[in-house]
Design a protein around this motif. Structure first.
Motif, PDB file in Angstrom:
ATOM      1  N   MET A   1       0.695  -1.466   0.091  1.00  0.00           N
ATOM      2  CA  MET A   1       0.109  -0.012  -0.284  1.00  0.00           C
ATOM      3  C   MET A   1       0.504   0.972  -0.236  1.00  0.00           C
ATOM      4  SD  MET A   1      -3.142  -0.548  -0.212  1.00  0.00           S
ATOM      5  CE  MET A   1      -4.708  -1.614   0.072  1.00  0.00           C
ATOM      6  N   MET A   2       1.966   1.556   0.946  1.00  0.00           N
ATOM      7  CA  MET A   2       2.420   2.269   1.206  1.00  0.00           C
ATOM      8  C   MET A   2       3.838   2.400  -0.800  1.00  0.00           C
ATOM      9  SD  MET A   2       4.375   2.641   4.725  1.00  0.00           S
ATOM     10  CE  MET A   2       5.041   0.633   5.237  1.00  0.00           C
ATOM     11  N   GLN A   3       3.881   2.140  -1.269  1.00  0.00           N
ATOM     12  CA  GLN A   3       4.473   1.385  -2.436  1.00  0.00           C
ATOM     13  C   GLN A   3       3.395   2.303  -3.541  1.00  0.00           C
ATOM     14  OE1 GLN A   3       6.534  -2.511  -3.346  1.00  0.00           O
ATOM     15  NE2 GLN A   3       6.941  -1.751  -5.078  1.00  0.00           N
ATOM     16  N   TYR A   4       2.610   1.429  -3.730  1.00  0.00           N
ATOM     17  CA  TYR A   4       1.658   2.355  -4.239  1.00  0.00           C
ATOM     18  C   TYR A   4       0.992   3.692  -4.254  1.00  0.00           C
ATOM     19  CZ  TYR A   4       1.290  -1.203  -7.448  1.00  0.00           C
ATOM     20  OH  TYR A   4       1.650  -2.372  -8.605  1.00  0.00           O
ATOM     21  N   GLN A   5       1.112   3.737  -2.812  1.00  0.00           N
ATOM     22  CA  GLN A   5       1.221   5.523  -2.046  1.00  0.00           C
ATOM     23  C   GLN A   5       1.733   6.222  -2.886  1.00  0.00           C
ATOM     24  OE1 GLN A   5      -1.038   7.280  -0.648  1.00  0.00           O
ATOM     25  NE2 GLN A   5      -0.235   9.142  -1.207  1.00  0.00           N
ATOM     26  N   ARG A   6       3.085   5.844  -3.113  1.00  0.00           N
ATOM     27  CA  ARG A   6       4.100   6.756  -4.197  1.00  0.00           C
ATOM     28  C   ARG A   6       4.079   6.400  -5.255  1.00  0.00           C
ATOM     29  NH1 ARG A   6       8.981   4.329  -4.575  1.00  0.00           N
ATOM     30  NH2 ARG A   6       8.110   2.233  -3.509  1.00  0.00           N
ATOM     31  N   TYR A   7       3.536   5.684  -6.523  1.00  0.00           N
ATOM     32  CA  TYR A   7       2.615   4.983  -7.349  1.00  0.00           C
ATOM     33  C   TYR A   7       1.734   6.632  -8.205  1.00  0.00           C
ATOM     34  CZ  TYR A   7       5.518   1.543  -7.762  1.00  0.00           C
ATOM     35  OH  TYR A   7       6.546   0.102  -7.417  1.00  0.00           O
ATOM     36  N   PHE A   8       0.419   6.397  -7.307  1.00  0.00           N
ATOM     37  CA  PHE A   8      -0.152   7.100  -7.124  1.00  0.00           C
ATOM     38  C   PHE A   8       0.220   8.901  -6.908  1.00  0.00           C
ATOM     39  CE2 PHE A   8      -2.629   4.152  -4.744  1.00  0.00           C
ATOM     40  CZ  PHE A   8      -3.097   3.343  -6.189  1.00  0.00           C
ATOM     41  N   GLU A   9       1.384   8.912  -5.945  1.00  0.00           N
ATOM     42  CA  GLU A   9       2.035  10.709  -6.038  1.00  0.00           C
ATOM     43  C   GLU A   9       2.552  11.134  -7.651  1.00  0.00           C
ATOM     44  OE1 GLU A   9       3.878  10.114  -2.565  1.00  0.00           O
ATOM     45  OE2 GLU A   9       1.891  10.539  -0.944  1.00  0.00           O
ATOM     46  N   CYS A  10       3.384   9.718  -7.812  1.00  0.00           N
ATOM     47  CA  CYS A  10       4.008  10.312  -9.352  1.00  0.00           C
ATOM     48  C   CYS A  10       3.113  10.477 -10.083  1.00  0.00           C
ATOM     49  CB  CYS A  10       4.857   9.237  -9.202  1.00  0.00           C
ATOM     50  SG  CYS A  10       5.815   9.008 -11.635  1.00  0.00           S
ATOM     51  N   ALA A  11       2.351  10.082 -10.382  1.00  0.00           N
ATOM     52  CA  ALA A  11       0.727   9.433 -11.895  1.00  0.00           C
ATOM     53  C   ALA A  11       0.200  12.006 -11.471  1.00  0.00           C
ATOM     54  CB  ALA A  11       0.232   8.780 -11.610  1.00  0.00           C
ATOM     55  N   ALA A  12      -0.222  11.462  -9.654  1.00  0.00           N
ATOM     56  CA  ALA A  12      -0.099  13.178  -9.944  1.00  0.00           C
ATOM     57  C   ALA A  12       0.431  13.856 -10.514  1.00  0.00           C
ATOM     58  CB  ALA A  12      -0.589  13.098  -8.263  1.00  0.00           C
ATOM     59  N   ALA A  13       1.930  13.927 -10.037  1.00  0.00           N
ATOM     60  CA  ALA A  13       2.654  14.476 -10.397  1.00  0.00           C
ATOM     61  C   ALA A  13       2.665  15.411 -11.451  1.00  0.00           C
ATOM     62  CB  ALA A  13       4.232  14.342  -9.270  1.00  0.00           C
ATOM     63  N   LEU A  14       2.310  13.861 -12.513  1.00  0.00           N
ATOM     64  CA  LEU A  14       2.615  13.743 -14.248  1.00  0.00           C
ATOM     65  C   LEU A  14       1.215  14.293 -14.452  1.00  0.00           C
ATOM     66  CD1 LEU A  14       4.450  10.996 -14.574  1.00  0.00           C
ATOM     67  CD2 LEU A  14       5.293  12.684 -14.776  1.00  0.00           C
ATOM     68  N   GLY A  15       0.086  14.445 -13.832  1.00  0.00           N
ATOM     69  CA  GLY A  15      -0.590  15.118 -14.773  1.00  0.00           C
ATOM     70  C   GLY A  15      -1.427  14.397 -15.127  1.00  0.00           C
ATOM     71  N   ALA A  16      -1.346  12.747 -14.489  1.00  0.00           N
ATOM     72  CA  ALA A  16      -1.652  11.801 -15.064  1.00  0.00           C
ATOM     73  C   ALA A  16      -3.407  11.286 -14.687  1.00  0.00           C
ATOM     74  CB  ALA A  16      -1.674  10.179 -14.913  1.00  0.00           C
ATOM     75  N   ARG A  17      -4.169  10.600 -15.015  1.00  0.00           N
ATOM     76  CA  ARG A  17      -5.862  10.711 -14.678  1.00  0.00           C
ATOM     77  C   ARG A  17      -5.616   9.205 -14.030  1.00  0.00           C
ATOM     78  NH1 ARG A  17      -4.419  14.749 -18.116  1.00  0.00           N
ATOM     79  NH2 ARG A  17      -6.305  13.222 -19.731  1.00  0.00           N
ATOM     80  N   PHE A  18      -5.247   8.604 -14.487  1.00  0.00           N
ATOM     81  CA  PHE A  18      -5.331   6.357 -13.722  1.00  0.00           C
ATOM     82  C   PHE A  18      -4.349   6.242 -14.216  1.00  0.00           C
ATOM     83  CE2 PHE A  18      -7.966   8.429 -17.707  1.00  0.00           C
ATOM     84  CZ  PHE A  18      -9.142   8.776 -17.240  1.00  0.00           C
ATOM     85  N   LEU A  19      -4.323   5.085 -12.823  1.00  0.00           N
ATOM     86  CA  LEU A  19      -3.098   4.167 -13.181  1.00  0.00           C
ATOM     87  C   LEU A  19      -3.152   2.772 -13.214  1.00  0.00           C
ATOM     88  CD1 LEU A  19      -0.149   4.128  -9.898  1.00  0.00           C
ATOM     89  CD2 LEU A  19      -1.587   1.718 -10.899  1.00  0.00           C
ATOM     90  N   THR A  20      -3.086   1.875 -14.622  1.00  0.00           N
ATOM     91  CA  THR A  20      -3.312   0.650 -14.901  1.00  0.00           C
ATOM     92  C   THR A  20      -2.829  -0.353 -13.656  1.00  0.00           C
ATOM     93  OG1 THR A  20      -2.956   1.051 -17.376  1.00  0.00           O
ATOM     94  CG2 THR A  20      -2.523  -0.382 -17.003  1.00  0.00           C
ATOM     95  N   PHE A  21      -3.718  -1.346 -13.389  1.00  0.00           N
ATOM     96  CA  PHE A  21      -3.518  -2.338 -12.126  1.00  0.00           C
ATOM     97  C   PHE A  21      -3.665  -3.627 -13.113  1.00  0.00           C
ATOM     98  CE2 PHE A  21      -4.610  -4.567  -8.471  1.00  0.00           C
ATOM     99  CZ  PHE A  21      -3.597  -4.412  -7.702  1.00  0.00           C
ATOM    100  N   HIS A  22      -2.920  -4.275 -12.813  1.00  0.00           N
ATOM    101  CA  HIS A  22      -3.266  -5.896 -12.984  1.00  0.00           C
ATOM    102  C   HIS A  22      -3.654  -6.484 -12.369  1.00  0.00           C
ATOM    103  CE1 HIS A  22       0.087  -6.675 -16.713  1.00  0.00           C
ATOM    104  NE2 HIS A  22      -0.660  -4.924 -17.059  1.00  0.00           N
ATOM    105  N   GLY A  23      -3.359  -6.457 -10.955  1.00  0.00           N
ATOM    106  CA  GLY A  23      -4.098  -7.620  -9.741  1.00  0.00           C
ATOM    107  C   GLY A  23      -3.747  -9.053  -9.858  1.00  0.00           C
ATOM    108  N   GLU A  24      -4.402  -9.987  -9.586  1.00  0.00           N
ATOM    109  CA  GLU A  24      -3.747 -11.216  -8.634  1.00  0.00           C
ATOM    110  C   GLU A  24      -3.754 -12.326 -10.403  1.00  0.00           C
ATOM    111  OE1 GLU A  24      -5.583 -13.008  -5.573  1.00  0.00           O
ATOM    112  OE2 GLU A  24      -7.285 -12.387  -6.447  1.00  0.00           O
ATOM    113  N   ARG A  25      -2.267 -13.154 -10.208  1.00  0.00           N
ATOM    114  CA  ARG A  25      -2.377 -14.013 -11.702  1.00  0.00           C
ATOM    115  C   ARG A  25      -3.124 -15.076 -10.953  1.00  0.00           C
ATOM    116  NH1 ARG A  25       2.121 -15.914 -14.298  1.00  0.00           N
ATOM    117  NH2 ARG A  25       3.322 -13.849 -13.026  1.00  0.00           N
TER     118      ARG A  25
END
Length: 263
Positions: free
Chosen positions: A86-110
């Motif tokens: 969760m903390m790792q993806y929190q950083r990814y969301f912050e990165c996406a926001a800084a880039l002006g992105a609206r979405f993060l693409t997610f694969h989920g479980e194998r």
């Protein structure tokens, strides 16, 4: 609708080298596929964002390299690892926001071939809700992609998520549907009005992924189906570097799709 391109098409060329190439192709909408952890450091992605802006590129979505590990990171029974994820993806969301992105693409479980009991399904949905909440707090929308080797290969699984995690949104990927032995229309039927991101390619009877225009995909029908569920976003070309020999070929694919997208 707008036609764009994912940086994944040019892997393993470094991201900072890919952005000028995309701008030269005349597209504006892009997805950035981050290939390693150091690229999520602010000193890297802030510079990348400034470069994208100077090139006239709109970063609409971000795709983390850890999509290969999301089942282990976020959905296992090892709670400490889930919290770290969760903390790792929190950083990814912050990165996406800084880039002006609206979405993060997610694969989920194998897809491991098992079914969830009610307790496990409840825990899974809670993880999705937490991720959606973290994303939303950053102004980002989590977009579950249909992926051939993941649980999301099954439209029935996506329907269940649609029902129980209404805040979740979806990325439609044509090649992944084909690789799962499914028609892309099955995924539009399952989650169509919550699709926010599209990965587009072509295919043939022998090949699941080709550059648009090199196969038998009916793009008139595809774009009509998207419009039918109210989709008016971007369609991002996502193929492999082996699927084209030159940027001129990619440029032709952009022009082809643009004719259907602008109808």
């Amino acid at each position: 609708m707008r036609v764009g391109i994912s940086t994944a098409c040019f892997y393993p060329q470094p991201l900072e080298e890919v952005l000028p190439v995309l701008a030269g192709l005349g597209v504006h909408a892009i997805e950035i596929f981050f290939n390693t952890e150091s690229e999520f450091a602010p000193q890297f992605y802030e510079q990348l964002g400034a470069q994208a802006k100077s090139c006239g590129l709109d970063v609409v979505s971000v795709h983390p390299y850890t999509s290969l590990m999301e089942g282990m990171l976020l959905f296992s029974d090892y709670k400490r690892r889930t919290e770290d994820g969760m903390m790792q993806y929190q950083r990814y969301f912050e990165c996406a926001a800084a880039l002006g992105a609206r979405f993060l693409t997610f694969h989920g479980e194998r897809d491991m071939g098992f079914q969830d009991d009610p307790a496990r399904w409840a825990r899974k949905c809670e993880v999705y809700r937490r991720l959606c909440g973290l994303a939303s707090a950053c102004g980002i929308t989590l977009a579950q992609e249909n992926v051939a080797w993941c649980r999301s290969r099954d439209p029935g699984f996506l329907r269940a998520l649609y029902r129980d995690v209404p805040e979740l949104r979806y990325t439609l990927d044509i090649k992944q549907a084909r690789r799962a032995g499914r028609n892309w229309k099955e995924f539009i039927d399952a989650v169509g009005d919550r699709i926010v991101n599209v990965h587009i390619n072509d295919f043939s009877a022998e090949q699941t992924c080709l550059l648009p225009g090199a196969g038998s995909m009916d793009y008139a029908d595809f774009f009509s189906q998207l419009r039918g569920v109210g989709y008016d976003g971007h369609t991002l070309i996502e193929v492999y570097r082996s699927n084209f020999k030159s940027t001129e070929e990619m440029g032709r694919a952009v022009r082809l799709l643009s004719r259907f997208a602008s109808v």
